[in-house]
Design a protein around this motif. Sequence first.
Motif, mmCIF file in Angstrom:
data_model
loop_
_atom_site.group_PDB
_atom_site.id
_atom_site.type_symbol
_atom_site.label_atom_id
_atom_site.label_comp_id
_atom_site.label_asym_id
_atom_site.label_seq_id
_atom_site.Cartn_x
_atom_site.Cartn_y
_atom_site.Cartn_z
ATOM 1 N N ASP A 19 -1.613 -7.866 -3.342
ATOM 2 C CA ASP A 19 -0.637 -6.784 -3.454
ATOM 3 C C ASP A 19 -0.935 -5.648 -2.493
ATOM 4 O O ASP A 19 -0.039 -4.956 -2.035
ATOM 5 C CB ASP A 19 -0.613 -6.217 -4.871
ATOM 6 C CG ASP A 19 0.258 -7.052 -5.794
ATOM 7 O OD1 ASP A 19 0.056 -6.968 -6.995
ATOM 8 O OD2 ASP A 19 1.123 -7.775 -5.307
ATOM 9 N N THR A 20 -2.229 -5.425 -2.209
ATOM 10 C CA THR A 20 -2.593 -4.282 -1.385
ATOM 11 C C THR A 20 -2.372 -4.551 0.097
ATOM 12 O O THR A 20 -2.547 -3.655 0.908
ATOM 13 C CB THR A 20 -4.064 -3.923 -1.605
ATOM 14 O OG1 THR A 20 -4.872 -5.077 -1.336
ATOM 15 C CG2 THR A 20 -4.288 -3.482 -3.035
ATOM 16 N N VAL B 190 -1.375 -6.118 -10.610
ATOM 17 C CA VAL B 190 -1.523 -6.284 -9.172
ATOM 18 C C VAL B 190 -2.292 -7.558 -8.892
ATOM 19 O O VAL B 190 -3.349 -7.782 -9.456
ATOM 20 C CB VAL B 190 -2.275 -5.093 -8.547
ATOM 21 C CG1 VAL B 190 -2.390 -5.266 -7.046
ATOM 22 C CG2 VAL B 190 -1.559 -3.795 -8.868
ATOM 23 N N CYS C 110 -3.575 4.144 -13.613
ATOM 24 C CA CYS C 110 -3.035 3.091 -12.751
ATOM 25 C C CYS C 110 -2.097 3.673 -11.694
ATOM 26 O O CYS C 110 -2.155 3.305 -10.520
ATOM 27 C CB CYS C 110 -2.306 2.070 -13.617
ATOM 28 S SG CYS C 110 -1.382 0.820 -12.696
ATOM 29 N N LYS C 111 -1.234 4.598 -12.111
ATOM 30 C CA LYS C 111 -0.298 5.204 -11.150
ATOM 31 C C LYS C 111 -1.045 5.976 -10.066
ATOM 32 O O LYS C 111 -0.667 5.958 -8.895
ATOM 33 C CB LYS C 111 0.675 6.124 -11.887
ATOM 34 C CG LYS C 111 1.669 5.401 -12.776
ATOM 35 C CD LYS C 111 2.547 6.380 -13.534
ATOM 36 C CE LYS C 111 3.501 5.645 -14.476
ATOM 37 N NZ LYS C 111 4.298 6.570 -15.298
ATOM 38 N N CYS D 8 2.930 -0.376 -13.245
ATOM 39 C CA CYS D 8 1.912 -0.040 -14.234
ATOM 40 C C CYS D 8 2.569 -0.043 -15.608
ATOM 41 O O CYS D 8 3.789 -0.018 -15.721
ATOM 42 C CB CYS D 8 1.316 1.351 -13.965
ATOM 43 S SG CYS D 8 0.510 1.527 -12.361
ATOM 44 N N GLN E 290 -2.847 3.270 -7.697
ATOM 45 C CA GLN E 290 -1.885 2.526 -6.867
ATOM 46 C C GLN E 290 -1.147 3.462 -5.920
ATOM 47 O O GLN E 290 -0.890 3.130 -4.768
ATOM 48 C CB GLN E 290 -0.892 1.778 -7.749
ATOM 49 C CG GLN E 290 -1.465 0.564 -8.445
ATOM 50 C CD GLN E 290 -0.387 -0.357 -8.998
ATOM 51 O OE1 GLN E 290 0.708 -0.449 -8.452
ATOM 52 N NE2 GLN E 290 -0.705 -1.046 -10.081
ATOM 53 N N LYS F 282 -1.473 3.364 -1.774
ATOM 54 C CA LYS F 282 -0.320 3.212 -0.872
ATOM 55 C C LYS F 282 -0.216 4.380 0.098
ATOM 56 O O LYS F 282 0.183 4.210 1.257
ATOM 57 C CB LYS F 282 0.962 3.076 -1.690
ATOM 58 C CG LYS F 282 1.156 1.732 -2.338
ATOM 59 C CD LYS F 282 2.580 1.578 -2.829
ATOM 60 C CE LYS F 282 2.821 0.168 -3.315
ATOM 61 N NZ LYS F 282 4.241 -0.057 -3.664
ATOM 62 N N VAL G 17 5.282 1.640 -7.861
ATOM 63 C CA VAL G 17 4.116 0.909 -8.349
ATOM 64 C C VAL G 17 4.535 0.088 -9.556
ATOM 65 O O VAL G 17 5.674 0.171 -10.013
ATOM 66 C CB VAL G 17 2.966 1.875 -8.733
ATOM 67 C CG1 VAL G 17 2.509 2.670 -7.520
ATOM 68 C CG2 VAL G 17 3.401 2.817 -9.855
#
Length: 535
Positions: free
Chosen positions: A336-337, A332, A435-436, A424, A439, A443, A422
């Motif tokens: 990205d966010t 990321v 990570c999943k 990852c 992220q 979201k 995502v």
Amino acid sequence: MIGTHTTPGGNPFNKTIAYITYGHFSLGAGMRFDQYIKGALETWLEDNVLYLVLNQKWKHQLELTCAKPTNQEPCARLFPIYVQCTEGYYGASPCCKMEQGLLQMWEHHGTYDWYVYQDDDMYLRTDYLETFLAPLPSPQHEPIMLSSKPPRNLGVTWMKDPEKNSNCSTGLDFQYPWGQPAMYSKAALNIIVNGFRNQAMTQICKTFGITHDVGNPIMHWMYILPEVQLPRIPNLDPEYYGKPGGVSHLLGVHGFLSPKYKERKSRTAYEIHAILRNMTFPPPPYQYKWLRPKGFLTTDTYKTYGNASDWVDEWHNMPVSDCQQWKKETVVSPVDTDVLVKDTPTTTPIPSNKSIAYITYGYLKPGSEPRFEMFIKGALETWLQGNDLYYVLNLQFQEKLESICMQEGYQEICSRLYPIYVQCTERYYGASPCCKMEQGLLKMIQEHDNYEWYVYQDDDMYIRTDYLEEFVKPLPSHEAMVLTAKPTRELGHTWDGDHRLRNNCSSHVDFKYPWGQPIIYSKPALQEVSNGFAL
């Protein structure tokens, strides 16, 4: 005669979509004209016109070809766009033709709402495209790119030679869909036309060592053009594509009669037309998936020269190093966010009006279909009946999920399955599921903040939703709190029997917290921890 069907304003037949391709008349190209140009005009463009971008030196050859009695009717709907470019199959030549061709389209045929540019060996489903475009914002005012492909790294070619790839960052904000076909709203073409005037495409292709359909995504990415992905369906012609169940592009077929696709039978436009014109496509409403990557804003080129849309008289070519500034392992990038791959239900209902969101994660590696059926389909048909499920999934499995969801027996449950894509690493244990989770939940709070509670769990978990709904009713959902179904235990304590995998943290009660499976956040709690997820 060539291009005799015309109307004032440079828009034959008063259509809303302009179809543009490019070609050549080098030795042996007469057969290619019959197969591709004439084939298109007599099949998928039988009630439309085609703009043909062609080097000026082939004008006489085109006129001789169109003078043949068998070619006069299709040639009456063929409008040449003559350019001055080098002649070659790959690299700067097709990039030059694309930029000069679209520049002339803008200057002389600027009354269309949409402009579709594709190779001459592409068959398009115009009926599906027109239906899909109808609900979108005004193409006169909204810059929109359309794609039938998921995002991929910038500068990645279809060639297997790794030296032909740019090795750009794998961060989601450094990805953009393949530009074949490239489909522009009028407002989008208006934004980038100065780039075409300043040979932007040719410069990009030379710098990255690529051709037009790999170069134009870089240009679109530099202009930060919003992109919408068309939905796809499972392959309905497995004999042609070489494998059953594969995902075809409902928009059409690329590469027919091409010997490089050895697993495909060589079929003409007429044979493909006989197959595809009888294929049904999903009726509206559609779910419109938007991509708004802003990785260009982090590059040295942007920091030096600003927005590409402000470059009027000069194109500031971006070096390859600008897309490589993040390590290949980067997942990321800092922006990205902000806006990324966003599922915008423009014309589809939002998920059920519930107060609790249920979220899980998964993977769709080869052979994982039984897991999807047992856990995801099983959950939606049992404890999630009447509810929706948000499914955190690596972006690389988007095609696989769409293929599964169009199979018989899956469409109803998939109408209640909302993917959260995502990027990852893919592992069962360790950093990958962490990570999943971060992220995915990030979201959720950014894009689906209409819930009071957020439940995150493994896909092999069965939850009594009726009990949970009753339990949370008296709770003050406006307060930050986390719910669990487990007693407290030491931090870092794993489920593995091997004590060496434990952190052996303090056993004091103040150093204990319940196991996070499932983990249930109130909305304020998720908002508080989302800053940590973003970091």
